[in-house]
Structure formats: structure tokens, C-alpha cells
Design a protein around this motif. Structure first.
Motif, PDB file in Angstrom:
ATOM      1  N   GLY A  94       0.631  -1.208   0.076  1.00 38.02           N
ATOM      2  CA  GLY A  94      -0.134   0.138  -0.151  1.00 38.02           C
ATOM      3  C   GLY A  94       0.917   1.353  -0.060  1.00 38.02           C
ATOM      4  O   GLY A  94       2.193   1.174   0.109  1.00 38.02           O
ATOM      5  N   SER A  95       0.143   2.304  -0.013  1.00 31.58           N
ATOM      6  CA  SER A  95       0.828   3.889  -0.070  1.00 31.58           C
ATOM      7  C   SER A  95       1.813   3.997   1.072  1.00 31.58           C
ATOM      8  O   SER A  95       2.493   4.879   0.901  1.00 31.58           O
ATOM      9  CB  SER A  95      -0.240   4.963  -0.298  1.00 31.58           C
ATOM     10  N   SER A  96       1.422   3.508   2.432  1.00 30.51           N
ATOM     11  CA  SER A  96       2.213   3.685   3.366  1.00 30.51           C
ATOM     12  C   SER A  96       3.073   2.809   3.631  1.00 30.51           C
ATOM     13  O   SER A  96       4.027   2.622   4.642  1.00 30.51           O
ATOM     14  CB  SER A  96       1.157   3.645   4.608  1.00 30.51           C
ATOM     15  N   ASN A  97       3.483   1.916   2.667  1.00 26.87           N
ATOM     16  CA  ASN A  97       4.663   1.058   2.853  1.00 26.87           C
ATOM     17  C   ASN A  97       5.986   1.629   2.779  1.00 26.87           C
ATOM     18  O   ASN A  97       6.154   2.362   1.932  1.00 26.87           O
ATOM     19  CB  ASN A  97       4.478   0.076   1.698  1.00 26.87           C
ATOM     20  N   THR A  98       6.723   1.304   3.695  1.00 24.47           N
ATOM     21  CA  THR A  98       8.115   1.820   3.868  1.00 24.47           C
ATOM     22  C   THR A  98       8.962   0.646   3.700  1.00 24.47           C
ATOM     23  O   THR A  98      10.438   0.891   3.782  1.00 24.47           O
ATOM     24  CB  THR A  98       8.279   2.658   5.203  1.00 24.47           C
ATOM     25  N   GLY A  99       8.658  -0.593   3.223  1.00 26.67           N
ATOM     26  CA  GLY A  99       9.552  -1.556   3.180  1.00 26.67           C
ATOM     27  C   GLY A  99      10.037  -2.222   4.648  1.00 26.67           C
ATOM     28  O   GLY A  99      10.718  -3.152   4.747  1.00 26.67           O
ATOM     29  N   LYS A 100       9.356  -1.582   5.603  1.00 31.40           N
ATOM     30  CA  LYS A 100       9.896  -2.291   6.953  1.00 31.40           C
ATOM     31  C   LYS A 100       9.587  -3.666   7.251  1.00 31.40           C
ATOM     32  O   LYS A 100       8.278  -4.078   6.551  1.00 31.40           O
ATOM     33  CB  LYS A 100       9.012  -1.348   8.210  1.00 31.40           C
ATOM     34  N   LEU A 101      10.295  -4.179   7.748  1.00 29.32           N
ATOM     35  CA  LEU A 101      10.040  -5.717   7.983  1.00 29.32           C
ATOM     36  C   LEU A 101      10.594  -5.936   9.222  1.00 29.32           C
ATOM     37  O   LEU A 101      11.432  -5.574   9.866  1.00 29.32           O
ATOM     38  CB  LEU A 101      11.359  -6.654   7.097  1.00 29.32           C
ATOM     39  N   ILE A 102       9.703  -6.957   9.799  1.00 33.13           N
ATOM     40  CA  ILE A 102       9.962  -7.218  11.524  1.00 33.13           C
ATOM     41  C   ILE A 102      10.555  -8.660  11.361  1.00 33.13           C
ATOM     42  O   ILE A 102       9.714  -9.619  10.925  1.00 33.13           O
ATOM     43  CB  ILE A 102       8.706  -7.167  12.230  1.00 33.13           C
TER      44      ILE A 102
END
Lengths: 113, 114
Positions: A94-102
Motif C-alpha cells: 500500500g501507499s504507506s509501505n516503507t518496506g519495513k520488515l519485522i
């Protein structure tokens, strides 16, 4: 980001197929499932990602049932060099995706001769 | 392409010292990340950047600072090093073109604080 649960460790023998299952009960509609592999003293390496049903590449297959609350990474005919830690992650699109992975603790796969 | 490079590979710091971990990528990726990995554990996100001049905190930002003046470089600064910062630090980058969660990782920096 949805929490994932996977086995801490697994053993296998060379030539066998290995299936690592991950549960992600609170996965959201726009979340994707991705798997990484990490060898000792190296950074993680992307293996595969998927949204639903089955995805296959030259390294592995990823099976995702219709409810998407779990996924299974399948490694065909493993060799000693497949000994590594395997991480299951859920990532948001989505548009808020920053590619952060946990990253969780992962599954340590030990392949024996 | 060299991919993601990190320097130094190893470093020993005394408590209270400061240092900068360097990270450079030559893939023209907009997104860059810093993680730390403690022994036997998964990676924890420290800071990330979605482009030059834009940074944001991850899960464990305390004790660290970052800057992103260029697309290629994303240095991580440790101020007043503490033993709890002993860890392996990984830098990563990605493009997020389409819907891809492939991050490219560097070889890591092993830091010991004594």
C-alpha cells in the motif's frame, strides 16, 4: 505488522524435502508473506514472497492457504549448504509501505549428511 | 555492482566512545535500513530512510543517530557506546518497485563494546 510464529529448529537429511510452516493469524488484507534465509556471519537473503495460493521460484515454493493465516516454505531436495536460519515475515503493501520488515527468531534448519 | 557495502567489518569500542558505521549502496535504491542482530536472535530495525533527507525510527533507535544526505550513503552514528550495543549491525536497501519486499543486505559490522 502481523506477528509470526514458526518452529525454533528443524533437522533434515540431504536429499529430503523440507517444509517449514509459519502461522500469522492476524494477517491483514493487504499484507504479503515473505521468507528470508540467513547463513552464519552473513546478512539475510530474500528467498520468496507471496500473497495467496502457490508461488514457485528456482529456490523454493511457498504455499498459502485460502485463509492466509499460515504459510509453508518448501525446500526441495535439501543439501548441506541449505543449513541456515529461515525467517517468515509479513509485510504491508500500500501507499504507506516503507518496506519495513519485522524479523522474528526464525527457524534454524540443520541438514545432516 | 558492489551491492551494499559496510565498513568497518569489525570494531572494538570502549564504553563512552563514539563511532560511525558506514553503509553505501550502488543500486540507486531509495529505501535503506539499519538493523542490529544480537546472538541467536532475529534482526531488529534501528532506523530507516525512504529517500535522501528523510529518516525515521525503527524498533530500537535509542543510542543511535542516522543521516541520509545522498541516495547512496546511510551512515549510523553511535554516541556514548554502551555494552548493550555489542551486536552485529546490518545495513540493507530496497526499491519497493511494484510489490517486492526484497531487501539487499550488506555483510555486516561486528561491534564489541567493552
Amino acid at each position: 505488522l502481523a506477528k509470526t510464529t514458526q518452529p525454533i529448529s528443524m533437522d533434515s537429511y540431504e536429499g529430503q524435502e523440507v517444509n517449514i510452516t509459519c502461522s500469522h493469524n492476524n494477517i491483514a488484507t493487504n499484507d504479503y508473506i515473505t521468507w528470508y534465509q540467513q547463513f552464519p556471519s552473513q546478512g539475510p537473503r530474500f528467498i520468496i514472497q507471496g500473497y495467496k495460493t502457490k508461488v514457485t521460484n528456482e529456490v523454493a515454493s511457498l504455499f498459502i492457504p485460502a485463509d492466509r493465516k499460515s504459510s509453508t516454505l518448501s525446500l526441495p531436495r535439501v543439501s548441506l549448504s541449505d543449513t541456515a536460519v529461515y525467517y517468515c515475515l509479513v509485510a504491508k503493501a500500500g501507499s504507506s509501505n516503507t518496506g519495513k520488515l519485522i524479523f522474528g527468531q526464525g527457524t534454524t534448519l540443520q541438514v545432516k549428511p | 555492482n558492489a551491492g551494499v557495502t559496510q565498513t568497518p567489518k569489525f570494531r572494538i569500542l570502549k564504553i563512552g566512545q563514539s563511532m560511525t558505521l558506514q553503509c553505501t549502496q550502488d543500486m540507486n535504491h531509495n529505501y535503506m535500513y539499519w538493523y542490529r542482530q544480537d546472538p541467536g536472535m532475529g534482526l531488529k530495525l534501528i532506523y530507516y530512510s525512504v529517500g535522501a533527507g528523510i529518516t525515521d525510527k525503527g524498533e530500537v533507535p535509542n543510542g543511535y543517530n542516522v543521516s541520509r544526505s545522498t541516495t547512496e550513503d546511510f551512515p549510523l552514528r553511535l554516541e556514548l557506546a554502551a555494552p548493550s550495543q555489542t551486536s552485529v549491525y546490518f545495513c540493507a536497501s530496497s526499491t519497493l518497485q511494484g510489490i517486492s519486499y526484497e531487501q539487499y543486505f550488506g555483510p555486516g559490522t561486528r561491534l564489541t563494546v567493552t
